[in-house]
Every structure is written in C-alpha cells, then in structure tokens.
Design an enzyme around this catalytic site. Structure first.
Site, PDB file in Angstrom:
ATOM      1  CE  LYS A 175      15.492  50.075  22.502  1.00 19.89           C
ATOM      2  NZ  LYS A 175      16.243  51.356  22.254  1.00 19.89           N
ATOM      3  CD  GLU A 250      24.313  43.777  33.991  1.00 13.76           C
ATOM      4  OE1 GLU A 250      24.177  44.607  34.919  1.00 13.76           O
ATOM      5  OE2 GLU A 250      24.983  43.985  32.975  1.00 13.76           O
ATOM      6  CB  CYS A 284      25.691  48.004  35.893  1.00 11.56           C
ATOM      7  SG  CYS A 284      26.704  46.774  35.053  1.00 11.56           S
ATOM      8  CD  GLU A 385      22.566  51.701  38.806  1.00  9.72           C
ATOM      9  OE1 GLU A 385      23.532  50.973  38.516  1.00  9.72           O
ATOM     10  OE2 GLU A 385      21.437  51.563  38.312  1.00  9.72           O
TER      11      GLU A 385
END
Length: 490
Positions: A175, A250, A284, A385
């Site tokens: 997906k 992750e 990331c 973040e």
C-alpha cells in the site's frame, strides 16, 4: 484526460468499486495528474486472501533461491530499461529534484540486485548437538507480508520492502501513500512483465486509515512492515496484536548533527546543508538539529546562513534546482504551523519561514530554507519532527554537553559528528543513541548496511542481511541419527 489508477490483485489490474477518490497532484504546479480510488475494506481483504492463498500454494515460496533470484534480476532489468520514466514520475508526483529522483531509482535497481545476489549465499547452520543428534537451523519465509510505505521516497521505500520480502519467498500486499502512488503503479506494471507468478505481488491504493488499518488488523497477514510517522506506527503496532503478527517499523527522527571546534568548517557547513535540505527536509534521517561547539558557533552560523540563502529552490524538472517542492498543501501548512510555534517559543528566525510566492514558483508548494537559532532543548521545534526544510542550531560547551543534548529526545534514528580528531569523533558517535550514524559526512549509506533506529524511531531493520531476516522465520530441525527407544518411562 486524467488518469484513473487501478489496483493490481492476483496478476490483474482491477478498478475499485469505491466512490471516494484521492487526487494525485504535481506539487510543483498543484495540478491534478491522476486520480486514485480509496480501495474498500472488502477489496483489501481480497488482496490479502489472494496473497495468502498464493503463498500456501508454494508457487513462489517453494522455488529454489536461485529461481527467485532470477526473477528479482529481471525486475531490476525492467526498471533499468524504464529508469527515465520512473525518474520523471517521481519528480512529478513527489516534487523532488531530478538529481534526487535519479539517485533513488538507481538505489532501487541496486536493491533488487543486492537481494538477488544475497540469495546465492546461505544462512543455514548445522551442528552436532550430541553424539547421535544432528541439528539444522534453517530460514523460512514468514508468509503474507503487508507493506505500507510513505510519500517521501515512494519508489525506494517500496523496493526496500518488496525486494527482501520476495527474496525470502513471501507474498506481498503493497500500500503506497495515497498521495504518491505513481511509481508504485509503474513498478507493478514492470513486475507484471516478468515471470513473477500471479498473486505473489498485490497492490492496493487508498487511505492508511482504511486500507492500512485492514492490513494491520488482518489475521491472514503474518508481518506488517511500515515506514512513516511514530504516531501512525504506534497505531499499527496496536492493530497488529490481533494475531501477534511480526511488526517492522521505521518511524520518525529528530537527528543531531554535532560539529566540534576542530571540524573543517567548510566541510561541516556543506554536509549540514545537505543533511537538512536534501529532499526539502522531508527525510526521516534529516539532520534537523545542528549542535555547534561554542568556539566556532558564530562563524558557523554566519557561513551557514549565507550558504542557505544561495540554495536554488525550483521544480524538479529544472536541471539547476537544488531543492524541490513540499509534497502537499496539507504538509506545507503543517510546516508553517511549526514556524509560528518556533516564534512563539522565543526562538530567533534567522532565515526563511515562508512559502515562496514569487515568480514561477508561486503556483507550486515551495518553501524557503529556514533556520532557527537561540533555541533550547525544551522547545517543540527542537523536540518534534517537522519533516520540512527547517533546522535549529544550538550551542554546546564540551563532549558531555553535546551528548546530553543530542540524546535528549524521544527519537533515535540518526546522528553525525564532525571533528578532525578521529578518536573523539568515534568516542562520541558510540554514545549517540541512534541506529544510523556518520563521522564527517551525512546521509551517505549503502543497501548492504542495516537501516533503522532506537527508541521511538522504530523496531527492526531494513536493508542488508538484517532486512532479509525481517521477512524470515528461524526454525530448528533436530535429527536422531540412531533412533531407538528412549526408555524415559519404565
């Protein structure tokens, strides 16, 4: 005419029955370039059942490793033959520069070939447990793998999961992120041109809250591998408890880039720019927290700001563009919100902080390279973040201060140290609580090295032999070489 994207289930391209759709846009122009249906729960379940049924048939899992490797190499060849198309789609759908997209496509091709080559080695073990007992340790595929990938590296993240999952003998349901599905669709078109058996690889489209949730909850999925935000990762982890499926996550990062007084200033500034502004900060592992020792702090900040001012922001198809677009209007608004938060917290906005509204860039989702100074570790812009071209620059005194500040976060994905003193750099890098680290460089890595983080940055590892292990079960087989009654009960 706008392209309508289809699902790929059991080797066939299938239109969704869903009446709800997602517009796929070009971030550089905000024009609609395709429309994707939100796959229904029933359609997602059908893809899962197909993958499970195909796995149990053994049509893929029972093949010799060399036979699976041959298919992986054919996929890599198809990608190589179509690399310009893949690059163009990645630029158009994600907004990244052509140079970045080119690198991603090459890395994806290499990843398929790496796992094909890895299948020619063996990880099985054998030893004598006793005089008459021989023990074998073998690796087997887990089964059905649900793969959920993010929008920042649509093709590469897909391949990081697909290649090892298929190499191990699993069947898959992929997906992609609902806003960046184009390269995943093209990849499945290329896989369809190989002799990969029907039902081994399945593609569904749509929202994570619907299709992703169904994959995570399904008792017919044996592993779910997710890359994305920590918040969504937590949700997937909870959903996966229904059948205690294996989870590989992750997730986010807030990575420190530590620069000592004795570092080569030009090198440190150059890599610090690359560390945050590559991919417009939508990475990331971005070095979003720069920690500079007090002796060179003022000089570093001055040089860094001057260099950041000169970054050429532009559409990915512009050969001179050094930083591309933000992926979506929603994400750009999130970045703007953090700029306001930083100001309210008392940080000094030293550069940028706004959407670019001039010239040809006005119609696109372009954001200025942004720098905050005068920050403290308790600020949200330091702890959370942002996932955009925003960096904070902090001052530190000594090694202890640097490590204390660097590790004072919930994340532990990446980090770097810049110093001419290799002993000091190695000493510090060992103390950084992160899974991916660098000395006097940033972002550079290889598909042979494991990828993943500590703390709330994730569970498990991608790439390398570790990436293959994620999609395998370990079994011991004990063989009695001299069978006779054991006489345990007399």
């Amino acid at each position: 005419m706008t392209r309508h994207l289809k699902m790929y289930i059991n080797g066939e391209w299938v239109a969704s029955s869903s009446e709800t759709t997602v517009n796929v846009i070009d971030p550089a122009t905000q024009e609609v370039i395709a429309v994707a249906s939100n796959t229904t729960k029933e359609e997602t379940e059908e893809a899962i059942k197909t993958a499970k049924r195909t796995f149990e048939s053994g049509v893929w899992s029972d093949l010799l490793p060399q036979e699976r490797a041959s298919v992986l190499r054919k996929i890599a060849e198809k990608m190589e033959d179509n690399e310009n198309t893949l690059i163009d789609l990645e630029v158009q759908n994600n907004g990244k520069t052509k140079r970045e997209a080119d690198s991603d496509v090459q890395d994806a091709i290499n990843c398929f070939r790496y796992y094909a080559d890895l299948l020619n080695t063996t990880s099985d073990q054998t030893y004598e447990a006793s005089e008459d007992l021989q023990t074998l340790i073998v690796k087997e595929p887990i089964g059905t793998a649900g793969l959920i990938v993010p929008w920042n590296f649509p093709l590469l993240m897909s391949v990081w999961k697909i290649a090892p999952a298929l190499a191990a003998g699993n069947t898959i349901i992929l997906k992609p992120a609902e806003i960046t599905p184009l390269t995943a669709v093209k990849l499945f078109e290329l896989m369809d041109e190989t002799d990969l058996p029907k039902g081994v690889a399945n593609l569904i489209l749509g929202l994570g809250s619907e299709a992703g949730q169904t994959i995570s909850e399904s008792k017919d999925v044996d592993i779910v591998s997710f890359t994305g935000s920590t918040a969504v990762g937590r949700h997937i982890m909870k959903a996966a408890t229904g059948n205690m499926k294996k989870v590989s996550l992750e997730m986010g990062g807030k990575s420190p880039n530590i620069i000592f007084d004795d570092a080569d200033l030009d090198t440190a500034v150059d890599y610090a720019l690359f560390g945050i502004y590559m991919g417009a900060g939508q990475v990331c592992t971005s070095g979003s927290r720069i920690l500079v020792q007090e002796g060179i702090y003022d000089k570093f900040v001055k040089n860094y700001i001057e260099r950041a001012k000169a970054i050429k922001v532009g559409p990915g198809h512009d050969e001179n563009a050094e930083m591309g677009a933000i992926v979506s209007q929603k994400h750009l608004e999130n970045i703007l919100e953090y700029v306001q938060i930083g100001k309210e917290e008392g940080a000094h906005l030293a550069l940028g902080g706004s959407k670019i509204k001039s010239g040809e860039l006005e119609k696109g989702l372009f954001f200025e390279p942004t720098i905050f100074t005068n920050v403290t570790n308790d600020m949200r812009i330091v702890q959370e973040e942002i996932f955009g071209p925003i960096v904070t620059i902090q001052k530190f005194k000594d090694e202890d201060d640097a490590i204390k500040t660097a590790n004072d976060t919930d994340y532990g994905l990446a980090g770097a140290v810049f110093s001419k003193d290799q002993n000091k750099a190695l000493r510090l890098i060992k103390k950084i609580r992160a899974g991916i680290t660098w000395v006097n460089t940033y972002h550079l890595t290889d598909e042979q090295a494991p990828w993943g983080g500590y703390k709330q940055s994730g569970i498990g590892r991608s790439l390398g032999t570790y990436g293959l292990d994620e999609y395998q079960e370990t079994k011991q087989i004990n063989i009695n070489l001299a069978p006779e009654p054991i006489h345990w009960f007399e």
